[in-house]
Design an enzyme around this catalytic site. Structure first.
Site, PDB file in Angstrom:
ATOM      1  N   HIS A   1      41.481  45.665  40.116  1.00 53.33           N
ATOM      2  CA  HIS A   1      42.304  44.962  41.108  1.00 53.33           C
ATOM      3  C   HIS A   1      41.589  44.653  42.408  1.00 53.33           C
ATOM      4  O   HIS A   1      42.221  44.128  43.330  1.00 53.33           O
ATOM      5  CB  HIS A   1      43.562  45.777  41.434  1.00 53.33           C
ATOM      6  CG  HIS A   1      44.526  45.879  40.299  1.00 53.33           C
ATOM      7  ND1 HIS A   1      45.531  44.972  40.090  1.00 53.33           N
ATOM      8  CD2 HIS A   1      44.607  46.770  39.283  1.00 53.33           C
ATOM      9  CE1 HIS A   1      46.216  45.318  39.015  1.00 53.33           C
ATOM     10  NE2 HIS A   1      45.668  46.399  38.499  1.00 53.33           N
TER      11      HIS A   1
ATOM     12  N   LYS B   1      52.199  41.475  54.258  1.00 53.26           N
ATOM     13  CA  LYS B   1      51.313  42.144  53.300  1.00 53.26           C
ATOM     14  C   LYS B   1      50.712  43.339  54.031  1.00 53.26           C
ATOM     15  O   LYS B   1      50.916  43.496  55.235  1.00 53.26           O
ATOM     16  CB  LYS B   1      50.202  41.204  52.827  1.00 53.26           C
ATOM     17  CG  LYS B   1      49.498  40.464  53.971  1.00 53.26           C
ATOM     18  CD  LYS B   1      48.409  39.519  53.482  1.00 53.26           C
ATOM     19  CE  LYS B   1      48.922  38.182  53.016  1.00 53.26           C
ATOM     20  NZ  LYS B   1      48.640  37.864  51.631  1.00 53.26           N
ATOM     21  N   ARG B   2      49.975  44.207  53.290  1.00 58.53           N
ATOM     22  CA  ARG B   2      49.297  45.298  53.987  1.00 58.53           C
ATOM     23  C   ARG B   2      48.383  44.749  55.071  1.00 58.53           C
ATOM     24  O   ARG B   2      47.855  43.636  54.955  1.00 58.53           O
ATOM     25  CB  ARG B   2      48.478  46.128  52.982  1.00 58.53           C
ATOM     26  CG  ARG B   2      49.331  46.982  52.071  1.00 58.53           C
ATOM     27  CD  ARG B   2      50.070  48.062  52.835  1.00 58.53           C
ATOM     28  NE  ARG B   2      49.173  49.095  53.275  1.00 58.53           N
ATOM     29  CZ  ARG B   2      49.194  50.364  52.830  1.00 58.53           C
ATOM     30  NH1 ARG B   2      50.099  50.741  51.948  1.00 58.53           N
ATOM     31  NH2 ARG B   2      48.334  51.244  53.292  1.00 58.53           N
TER      32      ARG B   2
ATOM     33  N   THR C   1      49.934  38.395  45.252  1.00 57.72           N
ATOM     34  CA  THR C   1      51.161  38.111  44.514  1.00 57.72           C
ATOM     35  C   THR C   1      52.229  37.608  45.488  1.00 57.72           C
ATOM     36  O   THR C   1      53.120  36.855  45.085  1.00 57.72           O
ATOM     37  CB  THR C   1      51.673  39.365  43.776  1.00 57.72           C
ATOM     38  OG1 THR C   1      51.602  40.484  44.674  1.00 57.72           O
ATOM     39  CG2 THR C   1      50.839  39.654  42.547  1.00 57.72           C
TER      40      THR C   1
HETATM   41  C1  AZC Z   1      45.656  44.500  44.910  1.00 60.12           C
HETATM   42  C2  AZC Z   1      44.810  43.308  45.307  1.00 60.12           C
HETATM   43  O1  AZC Z   1      44.312  43.476  46.600  1.00 60.12           O
HETATM   44  C3  AZC Z   1      45.658  42.043  45.241  1.00 60.12           C
HETATM   45  O2  AZC Z   1      44.875  40.923  45.513  1.00 60.12           O
HETATM   46  C4  AZC Z   1      46.289  41.914  43.865  1.00 60.12           C
HETATM   47  O3  AZC Z   1      47.190  40.839  43.847  1.00 60.12           O
HETATM   48  C5  AZC Z   1      47.033  43.189  43.513  1.00 60.12           C
HETATM   49  O4  AZC Z   1      46.172  44.309  43.592  1.00 60.12           O
HETATM   50  C6  AZC Z   1      47.607  43.157  42.112  1.00 60.12           C
HETATM   51  O5  AZC Z   1      46.615  42.850  41.186  1.00 60.12           O
HETATM   52  N1  AZC Z   1      44.899  45.752  44.924  1.00 60.12           N
HETATM   53  C7  AZC Z   1      45.525  46.926  45.184  1.00 60.12           C
HETATM   54  O6  AZC Z   1      46.704  46.977  45.434  1.00 60.12           O
HETATM   55  N2  AZC Z   1      44.823  48.116  45.166  1.00 60.12           N
HETATM   56  C8  AZC Z   1      43.581  48.341  44.711  1.00 60.12           C
HETATM   57  C9  AZC Z   1      43.065  49.716  44.676  1.00 60.12           C
HETATM   58  O7  AZC Z   1      42.937  47.436  44.341  1.00 60.12           O
END
Ligand code: AZC
Length: 839
Positions: A374, A565-566, A673
């Site tokens: 991810h 978002k974060r 997302t």
């Molecule tokens: C997130 C990504 O930053 C985001 O771009 C993506 O849409 C989402 O996962 C789902 O795939 N990543 C995370 O939340 N955490 C890690 C550890 O990657």
């Protein structure tokens, strides 16, 4: 204890009764019955929360009928099952979603109205299970919804954290974290299953022993043992009878009270073991995309993975399936590397506990797992020091060494002795101390490896996992993320959902591609007018939320420009704030400036230890304070930070956006997302060529998307030729003014020290290249403002965005996982069939 064999005819109800009926009268009676018999209240004494609980139990009864039938059919048929392993499930409130998926929202609303209750108020009483940080945890929740809706047998396995992601309050502009006590008033959606508890070992040592056949086996003699208790939550699909299970594990001491210690007079010592065991699942680590090398975190990971795999083995034994068929019974997906220890744990269970030979065990293991990555951020790559690893999981380290030895032999066989390559591929990092690399374990132990958007999957092959790609290219694939239209359109934006359904019918809720049919209305003035009216009502709603939670009054007719978002440097909330300052300065310099009025809305949590992210929140709040109070500015610009962003608070936000901010540095956001949720709800995107933005732009059309900024290649090239951020600052008077104001204390009551770390970072290293992207961003925002003034054009673009977002349903993503990775088929559930046992 012999478990009773489930007989189809034992489950299910014959007639519509108070636990299954969905007529308004039945619902009312059942609701009052639950208020009395479950909450122990009658209306005169009942609180809003009592009513919420009574309604939740009423809905749960209706779920249970489907849940029990689903389990019966899966058991009868021994169905191939997806096991989705994730340290995080960010489910959001269950009640509203269950009403939608059961198809009883309207009946329940009417029933509540007739009882003089407001369904909206009751929905608001639910405390959401915030068992995740952000992207990856919410994705898991959308995927569970789609898996159930597509009738795919699924078990979600995770951790039942007692405290989920912290609640955020803003005090004097700073984020303050509060413990999330989500279980305080009880959780009506879960059922504990202590009869399926398992033991999980930690620490100690290994020893050899001879088994009954005289063969040497390894035995793990642990230092401590913890019990895992499963808590099950039903996950109902949309308008199907499938109710899958989310199984979350809680840690408990095997013996909650130490009588020996008690008899020695040590009362506190007697409960000590209980306390330390239960600490294991006490709290979710609040880091988004940075790993912390903490022992407790590794304990959490191993704990839930071991519980999950032991549970799967129990299911196999109960269904009398031979263990050699493990990979045929279960397709296990690793949601990032958090559950990657599963590779070594399945090997251990097969080798040591079931006395299988290495080769078949390894073949089963590799055929079982799929691994989803991810993020490309290096700080997220999990690695555990050998010291910690060996003290906690001594047997697993032995197994990992063996996997590594055999794997590197194959590498040598294919590439010869290229020590550089071998060092890069090894499961053990020996560069600076010794570490176990969890991504490497996941890659070697899985038959498929996927990224979460096309660009991300390509970059994985070119950068982070290049050596693995060269060694087994056939494992690599892409599955672009998706989100569930049930929660993110039907539940969040009921007015828009009704409008769409009134034009094209409701097939789009299950087949989001069908929403394309509204394209024919994109230029229809009547449809446009209704579209605009709905957007406005959604904005009025958010305006009242903002007033209520922040005291800031915003104009619903202004352009709602939203970034939620974060908080992360790579997501560049601070680039957005530089735009806010620029607009502010433009109005100050020219008080009669006729600009498109805007409301900039921010929300999101920062990891508690991430100082710069917290400073960005403080900056947003400080700029907001100056802008919102300045009488020269008036309604032309407002900046608001909405505290405590979570699933519940986000649901009204997406439907109220005109503009969606997706402005990460190219190559850094794996997918995103939120970008999908906004566009589905008719927001236009301003964004970089990053993550799924690229695919969204291709889908909605370049003319319906505001693109700006460096590409991934530009970022790489600029870095190579030498990036000098201060040159952009020196050359651009608007940018210089904005930065100088932050530095000089203009937004901090003259305090020049406050934002210095941020300013220094931007002018010196600027790792996320805000300075380079500033002017293109400002220019693009200017285009946004111009376009917004052309109402018809904007509305048409907005409608086309929604119409063309079909691809981004999580149903599409799950179909791809099923075909490319899991090779699993739907198992429809008929309530009648389970009743008579003839299905
Ligand atoms: C997130 C990504 O930053 C985001 O771009 C993506 O849409 C989402 O996962 C789902 O795939 N990543 C995370 O939340 N955490 C890690 C550890 O990657």
């Amino acid at each position: 204890i012999q478990e009773p064999q489930l007989q189809g005819q034992d489950v299910g109800m014959q007639c519509e009764d108070d636990r299954t009926g969905i007529g308004v009268e039945t619902l009312k009676r059942a609701f009052l019955d639950n208020l009395f018999y479950v909450q122990g209240k009658f209306p005169a004494l009942a609180t809003k929360h009592d009513y919420y609980m009574a309604l939740a139990y009423t809905v749960r009864d209706r779920l249970l009928q489907r849940w029990v039938n689903t389990a019966a059919i899966y058991t009868q048929e021994g169905s191939r099952t997806v096991a989705y392993l994730s340290a995080e499930f960010l489910m959001g409130p269950h009640l509203g979603n269950n009403l939608i998926n059961l198809g009883i929202y309207n009946q329940v609303q009417q029933a509540m109205t007739e009882l003089k209750l407001d369904l909206k108020e009751l929905l608001a009483k639910e405390e959401e299970p915030g068992l995740g940080n952000g992207g990856l945890g919410r994705l898991a929740a959308c995927y569970l919804d789609s898996l159930a809706s597509l009738e795919i047998p699924t078990l979600g396995y995770g951790i039942r954290y007692e405290f989920g992601i912290f609640d955020q309050i803003i005090r004097n502009g700073w984020q303050v974290e509060k413990t999330d006590k989500w279980l305080r008033y009880g959780n009506p959606w879960e059922i504990a299953r202590p009869e399926w508890a398992v033991s999980v070992k930690f620490g100690g040592r290994t020893e050899a022993h001879k088994n009954a056949q005289g063969r040497y086996q390894v035995r793990w003699v642990p230092h401590k043992v913890v019990l895992g208790i499963p808590y099950d939550t039903p996950i109902l699909g949309y308008k199907v009878n499938t109710a899958n299970t989310l199984r979350l594990w809680k840690a408990e001491a095997p013996e909650s009270f130490d009588f020996e210690a008690f008899n020695r007079g040590n009362y506190y010592g007697a409960v000590d073991q209980k306390v330390t065991s239960e600490n294991l699942t006490k709290v979710l680590y609040p880091n988004d995309e940075t790993y912390e090398g903490k022992q407790l975190r590794l304990e959490q990971q191993y704990f839930f993975v071991s519980c999950a795999l032991q549970d799967m083995l129990r299911i196999m034994l109960r269904q009398k399936l031979p263990l050699e068929q493990f990979h045929e019974k279960f397709a296990v997906q690793l949601n990032d590397t958090h559950p990657a220890i599963a590779v070594a744990e399945l090997m251990r269970l097969l080798l040591d506990e079931h006395e299988m030979d290495w080769e078949p065990a390894w073949e089963i293991t590799q055929k079982t797992f799929g691994y989803t990555n991810h993020t490309l951020l290096p700080e997220a790559l999990e690695k555990w020091s050998l010291k910690l690893f060996s003290s906690l999981l001594p047997r697993h380290l032995e197994i990992i060494y063996e996997i590594n030895w055999r794997f590197l032999e194959q590498v040598r066989h294919k590439f010869g002795t290229d020590e550089g390559r071998i060092g890069r591929l090894s499961l053990i990092d020996e560069n600076d101390g010794k570490f176990v690399r969890m991504a490497h374990l996941a890659c070697v132990g899985s038959h498929r490896i996927n990224g979460v958007a096309e660009l991300h999957s390509e970059l994985l092959k070119k950068t982070t996992l290049l050596d693995f790609y060269e060694f087994f290219p056939e494992k690599f694939t892409n599955v672009t993320n998706g989100v569930t239209p049930r929660r993110w359109i039907v539940l969040s934006n009921p007015k828009l959902a009704n409008l769409i359904t009134s034009c094209i019918g409701d097939s789009w809720i299950k087949h989001l591609e069908d929403v394309q049919q509204i394209e024919t209305f994109a230029q229809d003035p009547g449809f446009q007018k209704e579209w605009q009216q709905i957007k406005r009502e959604n904005k009025v709603n958010v305006a009242s939320i903002l007033l209520d939670r922040t005291g800031v009054k915003v104009d619903p007719d202004s352009l709602f420009d939203i970034q939620v978002k974060r908080i992360h440097q790579y997501k560049r909330q601070h680039l957005n704030i530089l735009h806010a300052i620029t607009l502010y300065n433009q109005i100050k310099q020219n008080p009669n400036l006729d600009i498109t009025p805007r409301t900039l809305i921010f929300a999101g949590k920062a990891a508690p230890g991430y100082y710069i992210a917290k400073l960005i929140i403080k900056l947003i709040d400080s700029v907001a304070d100056v802008v919102n109070k300045d009488p020269d500015i008036g309604d032309r610009l407002k900046v608001v930070f909405l505290p405590d962003y979570n699933v519940k608070n986000s649901q009204p936000i997406y439907p109220a956006a005109d503009l969606s901010e997706q402005i990460s540095t190219a190559g850094k956001e794996a997918s995103g997302t939120g970008n999908m949720k906004f566009a589905m709800n008719g927001a236009l995107t301003i964004g970089t060529l990053d993550g799924a933005n690229i695919e969204i732009r291709n889908a909605v059309g370049a003319e319906n998307f505001f693109l700006f900024g460096l590409t991934t290649e530009d970022v790489g090239a600029l870095r190579l030729t030498g990036y000098r951020p201060w040159e952009y600052y020196e050359a651009n008077p608007q940018l210089k003014q904005a930065i100088d104001q932050i530095a000089s204390g203009y937004f901090s009551h003259g305090d020049r020290r406050l934002f210095k770390p941020l300013v220094d970072l931007l002018l010196d290293k600027d790792p996320f290249m805000l300075m380079a992207d500033y002017q293109p961003y400002i220019d693009c925002q200017q285009q946004v403002s111009q376009t917004y003034r052309d109402r018809d054009r904007w509305l048409q673009m907005s409608i086309l965005n929604t119409a063309r977002m079909g691809k981004f349903s999580s149903d599409r993503a799950i179909r791809e996982y099923c075909q490319q990775i899991w090779k699993v088929k739907p198992v429809p559930v008929q309530l009648a069939a389970a009743k008579t046992g003839d299905g």
